[in-house]
Design a protein around this motif. Structure first.
Motif, short mmCIF file in Angstrom:
data_model
loop_
_atom_site.label_atom_id
_atom_site.label_comp_id
_atom_site.label_asym_id
_atom_site.label_seq_id
_atom_site.Cartn_x
_atom_site.Cartn_y
_atom_site.Cartn_z
N ASN A 235 0.83 -1.21 0.00
CA ASN A 235 0.00 0.00 0.00
C ASN A 235 0.87 1.26 0.00
N SER A 236 1.98 1.21 0.75
CA SER A 236 2.89 2.36 0.77
C SER A 236 3.54 2.56 -0.59
N VAL A 238 2.37 1.63 -3.74
CA VAL A 238 1.47 2.08 -4.82
C VAL A 238 0.93 3.49 -4.56
N SER A 239 0.99 3.96 -3.31
CA SER A 239 0.51 5.32 -3.02
C SER A 239 1.65 6.34 -3.00
N SER A 240 2.88 5.90 -3.25
CA SER A 240 4.02 6.82 -3.24
C SER A 240 4.05 7.66 -4.51
N PRO A 241 4.18 8.98 -4.40
CA PRO A 241 4.28 9.84 -5.61
C PRO A 241 5.48 9.47 -6.49
N VAL A 244 4.46 6.56 -8.65
CA VAL A 244 3.53 7.00 -9.71
C VAL A 244 4.29 7.68 -10.84
N ARG A 256 -2.13 1.22 -11.40
CA ARG A 256 -1.69 1.01 -10.02
C ARG A 256 -2.42 -0.15 -9.36
N LYS A 260 -0.58 -3.43 -7.98
CA LYS A 260 -0.74 -3.83 -6.58
C LYS A 260 -1.09 -5.32 -6.48
N ALA A 317 9.64 4.86 0.19
CA ALA A 317 8.22 4.52 0.30
C ALA A 317 7.93 3.69 1.54
#
Length: 342
Positions: A235-236, A238-241, A244, A256, A260, A317
């Protein structure tokens, strides 16, 4: 005195509605032992009283509404005039009362509260810190209630407490280990939050409290496995800028959500491939981070694409030192999968 009870919402037959197999309790959930379907949750109900005795006529469903009657909070419903932070008072029609009455009620409110927490000032301060730390970490109320229960239990049974602040830090860590599905946290992460909040708590103090007070809990916790941290780290990632931007730069063929899912499946495959004895000899927290990094490498090789993660991006991340990821990856994971032709 303490009251604690597990309330399990089960159906009458205790049978899975899908495959008609037996239900078992896994953590705070009831699941089917055959198909793994989650049926319902296990709710943990705690209540604590400062009194030495408790009325046997009271049931666990009774509401305690005065100071000190709940396990995780001292200022509860009915324990002060209006809301805790209210400074302007209204009548029953919600109209502001006169200035003389405002002054009177403000004086009563400021005068009565210290009396209500008299002889329990330390508990009040520690439980306020607990609420603040739990909120900052984003843990569930189940973990908060359990940590407060452990604190009160140790305080009642131990002849002396060296440091109440480090003790509540140990209780938070111990409760988060018990409910591992709530994204377990490490001792160092807990200490960092305490330091941010202005409390000097070190890992050494929490480990010391673990040695001194664990015997008063009459409960053994098993150490975390790497599997417990995988979901949290993914989760950390795939949510890291940074991730992305990296996916856009490398023109990734995945979204994403797909990335994941692929990471999760590949991480499970990697964890199952590692020898159990070898896993026990390494830090499960760091090994989980190295597993996510390795999973990205294997996915790139399998789909003939560019790797999305670098050691630096993964380190930022997941908040794990870059050299630690590299050390675990080179010594454990890379030799294991070098010979596999995906």
């Amino acid at each position: 005195m303490f009251q604690s009870q597990y309330i399990i919402n089960q159906n009458d037959s205790n049978i899975c509605p899908e495959c008609e197999s037996k239900l078992i309790q896994n953590g705070h959930e009831n699941v089917c032992e055959n198909c793994g379907l989650v049926i319902d949750s296990v709710l943990f109900v705690d209540s604590f009283q400062f009194n030495d005795t408790i009325n046997s006529d009271l049931s666990t469903g009774d509401q305690f509404v005065s100071v000190g009657k709940t396990i995780d909070n001292i200022c509860t419903l009915g324990s002060h005039i209006d809301f805790f932070s209210t400074k302007v008072f209204c009548d029953y029609k919600r109209k502001t009362i006169s200035s003389n009455l405002q002054k009177k009620f403000r004086k009563l409110k400021s005068y009565t509260f210290p009396i209500k927490i008299k002889n329990h000032e330390t508990d009040y301060r520690v439980l306020r810190i607990l609420n603040s730390i739990i909120k900052y970490l984003g843990l569930s109320s189940i973990v908060k209630n359990r940590a407060a229960y452990y604190y009160q239990s140790i305080k009642r049974r131990s002849p002396s407490i060296r440091n109440h602040i480090s003790l509540i830090g140990f209780c938070i860590f111990y409760a988060s280990r018990e409910f591992c599905s709530n994204a377990p946290v490490s001792i160092r992460e807990i200490c960092n939050i305490f330091n941010i909040k202005g409390h000097r708590v070190s890992p050494r103090l929490i480990i010391r409290d673990s040695i001194d007070y664990q015997k008063y809990l009459n409960k053994k916790n098993h150490p975390h496995r790497s599997e417990d941290y995988i979901s949290r780290f993914i989760n950390s990632i795939v949510s890291s800028p940074e991730v992305v931007n990296r996916m856009k730069k490398k023109q990734s063929i995945w979204t994403r959500a797909i990335y994941k899912n692929l990471l999760t499946n590949k991480c499970n495959f990697i964890i199952e491939s590692i020898n159990k004895g070898r896993k026990r000899s390494w830090n499960p927290f760091i090994l989980a981070g190295a597993t996510v990094y390795c999973a990205d490498k294997l996915l790139a090789k399998e789909y003939d694409t560019k790797s999305i993660l670098t050691q630096k991006i993964a380190s930022n991340a997941m908040n794990i030192a870059e050299y630690s990821i590299r050390d675990h990856y080179v010594k454990i994971l890379k030799p294991l999968f070098d010979s596999i032709n995906l």
